[in-house]
Design a protein around this motif. Sequence first.
Motif, short mmCIF file in Angstrom:
data_model
loop_
_atom_site.label_atom_id
_atom_site.label_comp_id
_atom_site.label_asym_id
_atom_site.label_seq_id
_atom_site.Cartn_x
_atom_site.Cartn_y
_atom_site.Cartn_z
N PRO A 60 19.17 -32.69 54.96
CA PRO A 60 19.30 -33.83 53.87
C PRO A 60 20.47 -34.08 53.37
CG PRO A 60 17.30 -32.13 53.53
CD PRO A 60 18.45 -31.51 54.74
N GLY A 61 21.42 -33.12 53.03
CA GLY A 61 22.84 -33.25 52.44
C GLY A 61 22.72 -33.94 51.22
N LYS A 62 23.85 -34.69 51.06
CA LYS A 62 24.30 -35.10 49.89
C LYS A 62 23.52 -36.60 49.42
CE LYS A 62 28.48 -34.98 48.50
NZ LYS A 62 30.07 -34.91 48.57
N LYS A 63 23.17 -37.01 48.39
CA LYS A 63 22.70 -38.22 47.96
C LYS A 63 23.58 -39.46 48.54
CE LYS A 63 20.28 -36.56 44.17
NZ LYS A 63 19.94 -36.67 42.51
N GLY A 64 23.20 -40.29 49.42
CA GLY A 64 23.88 -41.52 49.75
C GLY A 64 24.68 -41.06 51.09
N GLU A 65 24.30 -40.02 51.85
CA GLU A 65 24.95 -39.52 52.89
C GLU A 65 23.70 -39.17 53.94
OE1 GLU A 65 29.08 -37.44 51.73
OE2 GLU A 65 27.59 -36.47 52.60
N ASP A 66 23.15 -40.53 54.80
CA ASP A 66 22.34 -40.30 55.83
C ASP A 66 22.66 -40.21 57.39
OD1 ASP A 66 20.11 -40.61 53.70
OD2 ASP A 66 20.97 -42.72 53.50
N ILE A 67 23.67 -40.22 57.69
CA ILE A 67 24.15 -40.25 59.07
C ILE A 67 23.66 -39.07 59.76
CG2 ILE A 67 26.47 -39.12 58.55
CD1 ILE A 67 25.38 -41.62 61.45
#
Length: 424
Positions: free
Chosen positions: A293-300
């Motif tokens: 999932p990672g950080k908000k705004g990072e979807d790559i």
Amino acid sequence: MNTTTLLGIFFTLTTSLLATDLNYLGTKQPYKVKEVSTAPAPNGYKPFFINHLGRHGSRHLSSPKYDVSLYELLSIAEKDNAITPEGLKLKNSIAELMKIEKGNYGLLTEVGAQEQKDIAKRFYESNPEIFGKDIIATSTYVERAQQSRDAFLQELGQYTPSMNFKVSTNEKKDILLRFFDLSPEYEEFSENGSWKKELDKYSKSKNFNNEVLNQLFTKEFIQRLENGEFKLKDQKGKVVLKNPTTAVRNLYDLYIIQSNIGKDLGFGKYFTEDQLKWYEEVDNLSDFYEKGPGKKGEDIATNIAFPLLENFIVTSDEAIKNQNTSANLRFAHAETLIPFITLLEINGYSVKENDLNKVYDKWLGRNISGMSTNIQWIFYKNNSGDVLVKILHNEKDAELPIASSTKPYYKWEDVKKFYTEKLN
């Protein structure tokens, strides 16, 4: 009872104990599920097709790296009379591991093969009525993925004719199962994303180096290691041990792989439980931000799995329309499973988190994508032709963020719409 039978019983008991007794293994956790845990289908619905994605089973070390470098360091210390009695014991244990690993690096272990066979057995027993049609089975080009596929099919072939199996291996350029290799944008994110510096800083907030290394070496030798005197390389020439931190990390990596081999070589005794938990947390954070999932705004990290999600939708529709396929099986890697599971938004596994301190309490790689992790989309229909689908994660019902009066069963048209909108 002959010797082979006795050894088989001993091996089974040993691996069973290891799976229970060794903890804090991260995504190297051997598969623990022993039974399918799922709600019965609504009245009038019967299964007819399964769309499947599985991680390879428990494996050997991927390459001569952690074992060889640490063994070399211990050998230098022994030559310089800078090794402790515990250090000598560790050197002997690593030598034993290296004998096991010789010729096996990167391959499936017996533990891993049995994981796949057990899953295949339950796969059939839970839905025997779907079989008798084509079974499509593919894997990545990596040998342990092929071995996992073959072990699965070997077991499945005991219950349904193998003449129905359509087996293939994907090429090295593999947009469906190794998409993480093919995106320059993702490669840049993986190597230089902001998460990496944050994780590096976080990982240095605790330091157990001396507590671990004092058991193995003299203080003078540890200081030499601290001073950068040693640059120990793997077979490809990459430096893999150069300071106390990498030495201890390599030992932790030996600890977590022994469970996959099915033999406790004692690597865990050099760590306290809190230390093992810490090293697992650091690995867990890496998986969460690099693959999950990672950080908000990072979807790559998850968007690169779009082709696989699209393939699941297309092959599901084909199986519904043509009624000629029992199952579509895929065998891949953690780098495949974690992004795909995140895209599915099941069980709350897709929630992003900017605060590194909060990840470990709610997202555990060992549960989400341990060895032999699998996702199954199981399709059901009634006499009217209505189609329902449920998703299993590690053979347990998964919850989707989709309205349904028959959870964990969902209307296929609703599931397809939800995932198609994600793709768009």
